[in-house]
Design an enzyme around this catalytic site. Structure first.
Site, PDB file in Angstrom:
ATOM      1  N   HIS A   1      -3.301 -16.109   6.281  1.00  0.00           N
ATOM      2  CA  HIS A   1      -2.408 -15.101   6.858  1.00  0.00           C
ATOM      3  C   HIS A   1      -3.202 -13.867   7.297  1.00  0.00           C
ATOM      4  O   HIS A   1      -3.029 -13.366   8.413  1.00  0.00           O
ATOM      5  CB  HIS A   1      -1.340 -14.734   5.814  1.00  0.00           C
ATOM      6  CG  HIS A   1      -0.404 -13.640   6.225  1.00  0.00           C
ATOM      7  ND1 HIS A   1       0.947 -13.835   6.382  1.00  0.00           N
ATOM      8  CD2 HIS A   1      -0.630 -12.315   6.498  1.00  0.00           C
ATOM      9  CE1 HIS A   1       1.516 -12.683   6.746  1.00  0.00           C
ATOM     10  NE2 HIS A   1       0.578 -11.746   6.810  1.00  0.00           N
ATOM     11  N   GLU A   2      -4.080 -13.388   6.410  1.00  0.00           N
ATOM     12  CA  GLU A   2      -4.841 -12.169   6.725  1.00  0.00           C
ATOM     13  C   GLU A   2      -5.834 -12.411   7.861  1.00  0.00           C
ATOM     14  O   GLU A   2      -6.003 -11.563   8.745  1.00  0.00           O
ATOM     15  CB  GLU A   2      -5.574 -11.645   5.486  1.00  0.00           C
ATOM     16  CG  GLU A   2      -4.667 -11.233   4.328  1.00  0.00           C
ATOM     17  CD  GLU A   2      -3.574 -10.264   4.721  1.00  0.00           C
ATOM     18  OE1 GLU A   2      -3.767  -9.484   5.671  1.00  0.00           O
ATOM     19  OE2 GLU A   2      -2.502 -10.303   4.092  1.00  0.00           O
TER      20      GLU A   2
ATOM     21  N   HIS B   1      -4.441 -12.259  11.251  1.00  0.00           N
ATOM     22  CA  HIS B   1      -4.293 -10.892  11.787  1.00  0.00           C
ATOM     23  C   HIS B   1      -5.519 -10.480  12.603  1.00  0.00           C
ATOM     24  O   HIS B   1      -5.414  -9.665  13.520  1.00  0.00           O
ATOM     25  CB  HIS B   1      -4.127  -9.878  10.650  1.00  0.00           C
ATOM     26  CG  HIS B   1      -2.716  -9.729  10.161  1.00  0.00           C
ATOM     27  ND1 HIS B   1      -1.674  -9.342  10.970  1.00  0.00           N
ATOM     28  CD2 HIS B   1      -2.175  -9.904   8.929  1.00  0.00           C
ATOM     29  CE1 HIS B   1      -0.561  -9.278  10.259  1.00  0.00           C
ATOM     30  NE2 HIS B   1      -0.831  -9.622   9.016  1.00  0.00           N
TER      31      HIS B   1
HETATM   32 ZN    ZN Z   1       0.590  -9.748   7.534  1.00  0.00          ZN
END
Ligand code: ZN
Length: 182
Positions: A145-146, A149
């Site tokens: 998830h990170e 980004h």
């Molecule tokens: Zn996030």
């Protein structure tokens, strides 16, 4: 040290591919200050992961710390502290596992996302040393998830079934799907 404002979905910085750090930049005073601000901002938000673009800085840096003190995640156990510069993912086990993900840049919402179960992450640490870790289960999802980004991707694009996108206060949490993310 200061708490930075977290930008929200719609801000163009969340759609950029973030720039790599040089070794000199990683070791600079400016980056040490940035990291302090990121930890302050993460702690203030009760999240478990934060990527630099989320505070408006389009650079390849994310921090992760699963915390048993997080109000957003009451049943979570503490993890190590991770600071990752220029991370690269290799999938080790592509069997997918699903979790209810949230995002500080998409406040109030959760969605069910399936991702590879086990990955390796190659990155530079705070001393600009090359490191590699293998991670699995929920922590593997947090890393993915990170790192998304840092490539302009939000979890909502990873959802296979958009009908699972919902507001937190409307959620009926199932036992098997009760883990949430940043
Ligand atoms: Zn996030």
């Amino acid at each position: 040290m200061s708490i930075r404002e977290i930008v929200k979905m719609g801000n163009p910085v969340l759609r950029e591919v973030a720039e790599d750090f040089s070794a000199e930049e990683i070791k600079s005073t400016e980056t040490k200050g940035l990291l302090e601000d990121m930890w302050d901002s993460l702690k203030a938000s009760g999240g478990i992961g934060l990527a630099a673009p989320q505070i408006g800085i389009s650079k390849q840096l994310a921090i992760i710390k699963l915390s048993s003190e997080s109000d957003r995640y009451p049943d979570m156990e503490d993890s190590e502290t991770f600071v990752i510069f220029n991370p690269k993912i290799s999938v080790i086990d592509d069997n997918e596992q699903g979790f209810w993900e949230g995002c500080l840049s998409i406040p109030g919402l959760r969605g069910y996302v399936e991702r590879p179960r086990k990955i390796r992450v190659d990155f530079l640490d705070e001393n600009a040393e090359q490191r590699s870790i293998e991670t699995e289960n929920f922590l593997a999802t947090v890393f993915q998830h990170e790192i998304d980004h840092l490539h302009g991707t939000l979890y909502v694009e990873r959802m296979k079934d958009i009908t699972t996108l919902m507001f937190e206060e409307e959620m009926i949490v199932e036992e098997s799907k009760d883990e949430h993310l940043d």
